[in-house]
Design a protein around this motif. Structure first.
Motif, mmCIF file in Angstrom:
data_model
loop_
_atom_site.group_PDB
_atom_site.id
_atom_site.type_symbol
_atom_site.label_atom_id
_atom_site.label_comp_id
_atom_site.label_asym_id
_atom_site.label_seq_id
_atom_site.Cartn_x
_atom_site.Cartn_y
_atom_site.Cartn_z
ATOM 1 N N ALA A 5 49.436 40.497 43.522
ATOM 2 C CA ALA A 5 48.168 40.658 44.241
ATOM 3 C C ALA A 5 46.978 40.606 43.287
ATOM 4 O O ALA A 5 45.937 40.024 43.615
ATOM 5 C CB ALA A 5 48.170 41.971 45.017
ATOM 6 N N LEU A 6 47.141 41.208 42.102
ATOM 7 C CA LEU A 6 46.068 41.138 41.101
ATOM 8 C C LEU A 6 45.812 39.694 40.679
ATOM 9 O O LEU A 6 44.657 39.271 40.559
ATOM 10 C CB LEU A 6 46.421 41.986 39.885
ATOM 11 N N THR A 7 46.876 38.934 40.510
ATOM 12 C CA THR A 7 46.729 37.525 40.130
ATOM 13 C C THR A 7 45.984 36.738 41.200
ATOM 14 O O THR A 7 45.055 35.983 40.896
ATOM 15 C CB THR A 7 48.115 36.902 39.883
ATOM 16 N N VAL A 8 46.374 36.922 42.450
ATOM 17 C CA VAL A 8 45.695 36.207 43.544
ATOM 18 C C VAL A 8 44.253 36.676 43.672
ATOM 19 O O VAL A 8 43.340 35.862 43.862
ATOM 20 C CB VAL A 8 46.468 36.381 44.867
ATOM 21 N N GLY A 9 44.022 37.973 43.539
ATOM 22 C CA GLY A 9 42.649 38.492 43.605
ATOM 23 C C GLY A 9 41.766 37.924 42.506
ATOM 24 O O GLY A 9 40.605 37.561 42.753
ATOM 25 N N LEU A 10 42.306 37.837 41.303
ATOM 26 C CA LEU A 10 41.523 37.252 40.211
ATOM 27 C C LEU A 10 41.268 35.763 40.442
ATOM 28 O O LEU A 10 40.183 35.263 40.120
ATOM 29 C CB LEU A 10 42.243 37.470 38.882
ATOM 30 N N ARG A 11 42.237 35.059 41.003
ATOM 31 C CA ARG A 11 42.015 33.639 41.300
ATOM 32 C C ARG A 11 40.954 33.455 42.382
ATOM 33 O O ARG A 11 40.163 32.511 42.335
ATOM 34 C CB ARG A 11 43.325 32.976 41.731
ATOM 35 N N ILE A 12 40.941 34.355 43.355
ATOM 36 C CA ILE A 12 39.911 34.288 44.402
ATOM 37 C C ILE A 12 38.536 34.557 43.802
ATOM 38 O O ILE A 12 37.574 33.824 44.078
ATOM 39 C CB ILE A 12 40.234 35.272 45.544
ATOM 40 N N LEU A 13 38.429 35.608 42.975
ATOM 41 C CA LEU A 13 37.144 35.886 42.316
ATOM 42 C C LEU A 13 36.706 34.733 41.427
ATOM 43 O O LEU A 13 35.520 34.373 41.393
ATOM 44 C CB LEU A 13 37.250 37.163 41.487
ATOM 45 N N LEU A 14 37.644 34.153 40.717
ATOM 46 C CA LEU A 14 37.326 33.009 39.869
ATOM 47 C C LEU A 14 36.878 31.816 40.708
ATOM 48 O O LEU A 14 35.940 31.107 40.339
ATOM 49 C CB LEU A 14 38.538 32.633 39.013
ATOM 50 N N GLY A 15 37.521 31.612 41.856
ATOM 51 C CA GLY A 15 37.112 30.522 42.751
ATOM 52 C C GLY A 15 35.689 30.707 43.256
ATOM 53 O O GLY A 15 34.892 29.762 43.268
ATOM 54 N N PHE A 16 35.351 31.935 43.686
ATOM 55 C CA PHE A 16 33.980 32.209 44.111
ATOM 56 C C PHE A 16 33.003 32.010 42.961
ATOM 57 O O PHE A 16 31.921 31.444 43.131
ATOM 58 C CB PHE A 16 33.843 33.637 44.658
ATOM 59 N N GLY A 17 33.376 32.494 41.803
ATOM 60 C CA GLY A 17 32.496 32.354 40.642
ATOM 61 C C GLY A 17 32.266 30.901 40.269
ATOM 62 O O GLY A 17 31.155 30.510 39.886
ATOM 63 N N MET A 18 33.290 30.085 40.368
ATOM 64 C CA MET A 18 33.161 28.666 40.016
ATOM 65 C C MET A 18 32.291 27.912 41.023
ATOM 66 O O MET A 18 31.634 26.934 40.669
ATOM 67 C CB MET A 18 34.535 28.013 39.922
ATOM 68 N N VAL A 19 32.285 28.370 42.270
ATOM 69 C CA VAL A 19 31.447 27.719 43.277
ATOM 70 C C VAL A 19 29.977 28.073 43.047
ATOM 71 O O VAL A 19 29.106 27.203 43.091
ATOM 72 C CB VAL A 19 31.891 28.119 44.704
ATOM 73 N N TYR A 20 29.693 29.342 42.791
ATOM 74 C CA TYR A 20 28.303 29.784 42.692
ATOM 75 C C TYR A 20 27.715 29.703 41.287
ATOM 76 O O TYR A 20 26.512 29.617 41.133
ATOM 77 C CB TYR A 20 28.173 31.210 43.247
ATOM 78 N N TRP A 21 28.547 29.755 40.252
ATOM 79 C CA TRP A 21 28.080 29.646 38.866
ATOM 80 C C TRP A 21 28.981 28.685 38.092
ATOM 81 O O TRP A 21 29.727 29.096 37.202
ATOM 82 C CB TRP A 21 28.087 31.010 38.178
ATOM 83 N N PRO A 22 28.930 27.406 38.419
ATOM 84 C CA PRO A 22 29.882 26.457 37.809
ATOM 85 C C PRO A 22 29.735 26.296 36.300
ATOM 86 O O PRO A 22 30.692 25.947 35.624
ATOM 87 C CB PRO A 22 29.601 25.143 38.532
ATOM 88 N N THR A 23 28.573 26.577 35.761
ATOM 89 C CA THR A 23 28.403 26.417 34.314
ATOM 90 C C THR A 23 28.962 27.604 33.524
ATOM 91 O O THR A 23 29.031 27.544 32.305
ATOM 92 C CB THR A 23 26.910 26.248 33.969
ATOM 93 N N GLN A 24 29.340 28.657 34.208
ATOM 94 C CA GLN A 24 29.864 29.856 33.548
ATOM 95 C C GLN A 24 31.387 29.943 33.633
ATOM 96 O O GLN A 24 31.967 30.996 33.392
ATOM 97 C CB GLN A 24 29.256 31.111 34.186
ATOM 98 N N GLY A 25 32.035 28.849 33.939
ATOM 99 C CA GLY A 25 33.480 28.850 34.187
ATOM 100 C C GLY A 25 34.335 29.241 33.003
ATOM 101 O O GLY A 25 35.361 29.892 33.160
ATOM 102 N N ALA A 26 33.929 28.858 31.811
ATOM 103 C CA ALA A 26 34.772 29.128 30.638
ATOM 104 C C ALA A 26 34.929 30.628 30.401
ATOM 105 O O ALA A 26 36.051 31.122 30.242
ATOM 106 C CB ALA A 26 34.174 28.465 29.405
ATOM 107 N N TRP A 27 33.847 31.366 30.393
ATOM 108 C CA TRP A 27 33.969 32.794 30.119
ATOM 109 C C TRP A 27 34.579 33.527 31.301
ATOM 110 O O TRP A 27 35.237 34.556 31.127
ATOM 111 C CB TRP A 27 32.640 33.409 29.683
ATOM 112 N N MET A 28 34.390 33.033 32.536
ATOM 113 C CA MET A 28 35.011 33.676 33.698
ATOM 114 C C MET A 28 36.529 33.531 33.641
ATOM 115 O O MET A 28 37.262 34.471 33.961
ATOM 116 C CB MET A 28 34.459 33.091 34.997
ATOM 117 N N ARG A 29 37.017 32.364 33.231
ATOM 118 C CA ARG A 29 38.467 32.169 33.093
ATOM 119 C C ARG A 29 39.043 33.086 32.029
ATOM 120 O O ARG A 29 40.092 33.693 32.221
ATOM 121 C CB ARG A 29 38.767 30.715 32.742
#
Length: 158
Positions: free
Chosen positions: A13-37
């Motif tokens: 569940a933690l893995t899926v939750g982090l992937r969901i947060l990362l997906g939202f982050g990549m949509v709204y802040w695409p230039t910040q993807g490296a540090w979010m990952r």
């Protein structure tokens, strides 16, 4: 609930939750993807290693003699990693069908093979490092707590 089922459920569940947060982050802040990952990876590895550390410490305290055995934490964590990885892959594939959730549009075959194998390694390896470190630390604490042996006659004659 058995130990490995709890670990698989929580960490999947933690893995899926982090992937969901990362997906939202990549949509709204695409230039910040490296540090979010990297941040998501650190959170997942830290949670797994901390749980493994607690398991190792608890097992060594319950079984102070390493030669006499203890819990087989390797198999517990391997089962948890396999079920958690496969479950996280399946859940991520299903969540990707929900509108506004962007998880990469990976197919089911990818999520259950390559994606799940990566998650299995991310769950199993840090857990084993945490278990080993926890057992080592408790063993070191118990050695410090033991009284020093009395000096021998030959050493006191010098």
């Amino acid at each position: 609930m058995t130990a490995w089922v709890l670990r698989a459920t929580v960490l999947g569940a933690l893995t899926v939750g982090l992937r969901i947060l990362l997906g939202f982050g990549m949509v709204y802040w695409p230039t910040q993807g490296a540090w979010m990952r990297i941040l998501c990876l650190i959170v997942l590895i830290g949670a797994v290693a901390a749980w493994g550390l607690l398991d190792g410490r608890g097992d060594r305290r319950a079984n102070p003699d390493p030669e006499r055995g203890g819990a087989d934490l390797t198999m517990i964590w391997l089962k948890a990693a396999v079920v958690g990885g496969l479950g996280a892959g399946l859940a991520a594939w299903l969540v990707d069908f929900v509108p506004k959730f962007e998880l990469g549009d990976n197919g089911l075959l990818f999520e259950l093979t390559a994606g799940a194998s990566f998650i299995i390694l991310l769950l199993f390896v840090p857990a084993m490092v945490g278990v080993a470190l926890g057992r080592f630390l408790v063993g070191r604490e118990s050695k410090k707590a033991q009284p020093a042996p009395p000096p021998t006659a030959a050493a006191s004659a010098l």
